[in-house]
Design an enzyme around this catalytic site. Structure first.
Site, PDB file in Angstrom:
ATOM      1  N   GLU A 433       0.839  -1.186   0.000  1.00 54.99           N
ATOM      2  CA  GLU A 433       0.000   0.000   0.000  1.00 54.99           C
ATOM      3  C   GLU A 433       0.885   1.252   0.000  1.00 54.99           C
ATOM      4  OE1 GLU A 433      -2.228   0.172   3.621  1.00 54.99           O
ATOM      5  OE2 GLU A 433      -2.977   2.197   3.254  1.00 54.99           O
ATOM      6  N   ASP A 508      -1.169  -1.158   5.733  1.00 53.46           N
ATOM      7  CA  ASP A 508      -1.073  -0.588   7.083  1.00 53.46           C
ATOM      8  C   ASP A 508      -2.067  -1.264   8.029  1.00 53.46           C
ATOM      9  OD1 ASP A 508       0.844   1.167   6.285  1.00 53.46           O
ATOM     10  OD2 ASP A 508      -0.546   2.837   5.942  1.00 53.46           O
ATOM     11  N   ASP A 510      -4.320  -0.151   9.806  1.00 56.19           N
ATOM     12  CA  ASP A 510      -5.379   0.800  10.179  1.00 56.19           C
ATOM     13  C   ASP A 510      -6.604   0.559   9.303  1.00 56.19           C
ATOM     14  OD1 ASP A 510      -4.679   1.766   7.724  1.00 56.19           O
ATOM     15  OD2 ASP A 510      -3.827   3.649   8.459  1.00 56.19           O
ATOM     16  N   ASP A 512      -7.887   2.206   6.740  1.00 53.68           N
ATOM     17  CA  ASP A 512      -7.635   2.273   5.305  1.00 53.68           C
ATOM     18  C   ASP A 512      -6.928   1.019   4.811  1.00 53.68           C
ATOM     19  OD1 ASP A 512      -8.830   4.626   4.847  1.00 53.68           O
ATOM     20  OD2 ASP A 512      -6.988   5.819   4.584  1.00 53.68           O
TER      21      ASP A 512
END
Ligand code: 0RA
Length: 646
Positions: A433, A508, A510, A512
């Site tokens: 990403e 990541d 998180d 997103d």
């Protein structure tokens, strides 16, 4: 389906093949593996016996309890395991069933018709792999119990009282000496399978109680009963999709002793969701029943379309079989007396007589349906024509991707940092990403066998787009070219051309990141399915915390518990330390990224597998589909499971 001749069943029908030590020595041979999957398989093995009782017409209620200590109780109201003496072995039949491998009438086709279970190894395996195991039987007005430890009899069969019901209750504690990875049961895995069984067997009710949860929790107690059977199943699978008909088409019938049940419905998605079952086993590799289904569908719609001049004979578009299945959700369930399972995972039905049975039933009844519902027939066929057009556009797009890659020299996307070795079996590709994390990964990697493809921003949500649009997406194009397999159905997709045998998604930790991961998984699930099926897709697990202490010692923690433990230890030894939380991959320098997430010696990769195809379909359509409300509910309910349970 012929009924089992229950009263004729005698203890002598039970055959004995092998002893239990073998199971403890090589458990994976019997239950597949000793990880999470094998652990949950124990429950299925016992429940399958209750389902057999139900199929024979003697049981309609099954109860599963997950106790606080992760032991399991499974009760049914069947006939109860027989307790009379086995003439040859001179022991109670129940002892034979629980201690001898492959015992249970399953091998005698006259007395035991249908049985489930991936391996069909019997309850005795569960006994062998449990540190404690007990059976309580209610039969002939009496209560009997028998207890075991690791397969050895602890309490011989004894009568303990009287009763006016019949049934079997089995309680077991999986042996932690065998299940060394985990002995924790996951409610969702159990619930997915029990729900599936309840859809496939409308006569039964299955109740699950999870005693580890508070009584007011949503997953403390659930009950599954679906009188609509596979029709309810299709409705459930399409809950978060927009359908183009009010009610699924439902067909049932029996030819040559093969009972066939099918429900299907069209929705406005662009993928094919056909789930097939033989004796309650998900036949994910398909087989003769699926061939019969496809032939009936294609023949039926083609002749209807020609007869009603919906697709003109001189039309430029050529409609192919798969166009009739785009945007279709279907559940096909057949019962076969002596199923022959073939294929890599033994989930492909081989019995040739089943193809014609399914084809005959479906062809006739689907024809009737189309004649009686001309408006719906027209709607479906209009959709089919659009599917054919999109398929043609996709073919052109695929060629373009190929041509572009040939024109650009080596043919690989510019953003790809390829590895130097060319052997796919030893090569991996990280899908990363963002450009900055991509940069760190490029610097940190071992360039001989690790390739890096940075993905910018979000990839397209394939659940809501047509195949030709999907193929216009730049990130998806780069991925397809890098992987080398092309994309789509059997004819188009070529797994032999796969350039890396490990495809590792690195995002990541998180919201997103997990969204991007889900988008990628949805794409692989829908359009490069064999990659998941063959175990090529992995998820990288970067750490959440870095703890730096004096003398440059660095520790990493992947969860809260480990972080707390490290901090406690450091405090005890009176060292100074600093805890930092990684927000994204980009915060790690190349060495840290290598050490924690990319070095095969130290990293942990999660392999993406599909335990339950219908469950995975439901998950992707809910997460990625159009309706907001079911998605919100789903995410809320599953928030506690950090990773996707697919
Ligand atoms: C062997 C023979 C029969 C039933 C069973 C086993 C049986 C096993 C289990 C395991 C859980 N619940 C079960 N219920 C039944 C046939 C019994 C008969 O003919 O009466």
């Amino acid at each position: 389906m012929a009924q089992k001749k229950g009263s004729d069943y005698k203890a002598s029908n039970i055959q004995v093949l092998e002893g239990l030590e073998a199971v403890r020595k090589r458990p994976s041979m019997y239950i597949g593996d000793t990880g999470q999957r094998g652990l949950h398989h124990l429950i299925n093995e016992v429940v399958d016996n209750s389902i057999d009782e139900a199929l024979a017409g003697h049981c309609d209620f099954i109860k599963v309890i997950i106790h606080k200590d992760d032991s399991i109780t499974i009760s049914d109201n069947g006939r109860g395991i027989p307790v009379d003496e086995h003439p040859k072995l001179k022991m109670p039949a129940v002892e034979v069933v629980l201690t001898k491998l492959h015992a249970g009438g399953k091998f005698d086709k006259d007395s035991y018709k249908v049985s489930g279970g991936l391996h069909g190894v019997g309850v005795s395996c569960v006994n062998a792999l449990s540190s404690s195991f007990s059976a309580e039987i209610h039969r002939d007005g009496k209560i009997y119990i028998m207890e075991f430890e690791r397969g050895f009899t602890k309490t011989p069969l004894k009568e303990t009282g009287t009763t006016d019901v019949t049934g079997t209750t089995i309680k077991f504690t999986p042996d932690s000496e065998i299940f060394t990875q985990t002995t924790e049961f996951k409610f969702d895995i159990i619930a997915d399978r029990m729900r599936e069984l309840a859809f496939l067997n409308p006569q039964i009710t299955i109740e699950i109680t999870d005693e580890r949860e508070d009584e007011d929790s949503e997953t403390h107690k659930v009950e599954y009963h679906f009188s609509g059977g596979v029709k309810d199943f299709v409705r459930y699978l399409d809950e978060s999709r927009d359908t183009i008909m009010n009610e699924p088409i439902y067909i049932e019938g029996e030819v040559e002793g093969v009972p066939v049940e099918m429900a299907m419905q069209y929705n406005n998605s662009y993928t094919e969701n056909v789930h097939s079952y033989v004796n309650n086993i998900n036949t994910r590799e398909g087989g003769t029943h699926i061939s019969g289904f496809r032939r009936a569908l294609t023949r039926c719609f083609k002749s209807y379309a020609e007869k009603n001049k919906i697709i003109k004979a001189n039309s430029k578009i050529s409609v192919s079989g798969e166009d009739f299945r785009e945007g279709m959700t279907c559940v096909l369930s057949v019962k076969v007396a002596e199923p022959q399972f073939e294929g890599q995972t033994k989930t492909k039905l081989g019995n040739s007589e089943v193809q014609s049975a399914v084809e005959v039933i479906l062809y006739e009844k689907l024809n009737d349906y189309l004649e009686q519902n001309p408006k719906i027939a027209k709607k479906i066929l209009e959709k089919v024509v659009l599917a054919a057009e999109a398929r043609e556009a996709a073919r052109k797009a695929r060629q373009l991707i190929q041509r572009k890659s040939v024109m650009s020299g080596g043919g690989l996307p510019g953003k790809l940092a390829d590895c130097s070795i060319k052997d796919p079996a030893h090569s991996e590709i990280y899908l990363v990403e963002g450009d900055s994390a991509g940069g760190s990964a490029k610097m940190g990697r071992n360039r001989s066998f690790q390739a890096i493809l940075p993905l910018r921003g979000k990839i397209l949500n394939v659940e809501k787009a047509k195949i030709n649009k999907i193929l216009e997406n730049k990130e998806i194009q780069a991925m397809i070219t890098a992987l080398g397999t092309s994309v789509g159905h059997e004819e188009d997709f070529d797994i032999d051309k796969l350039r890396y045998h490990k495809i590792i998604i690195m995002t990541d930790a998180d919201v997103d990141g997990s969204h991007i991961r889900t988008l990628l998984l949805t794409f692989f699930y829908r359009y490069m399915h064999p990659l998941i099926e063959n175990g090529h897709i992995f998820i990288a697990t970067p750490p959440l915390y870095r703890i730096t202490s004096t003398r440059g010692q660095i520790d990493y923690a992947w969860d809260e518990d480990t972080r707390e433990k490290i901090v406690k230890d450091l405090k005890k030894s009176k060292k100074k330390f600093d805890v930092s939380r990684y927000k994204g991959l980009g915060e790690m320098n190349p060495e840290q990224l290598w050490e924690t997430t990319m070095d095969p010696e130290t990293r942990t990769l999660q392999k993406v597998t599909i335990e339950n195809a219908a469950g995975a379909d439901k998950m992707f359509s809910t997460l990625m589909g159009g309706d907001v409300e079911p998605r919100r509910e789903f995410i809320e309910r599953n928030a506690k499971y950090a990773n996707l349970d697919i």
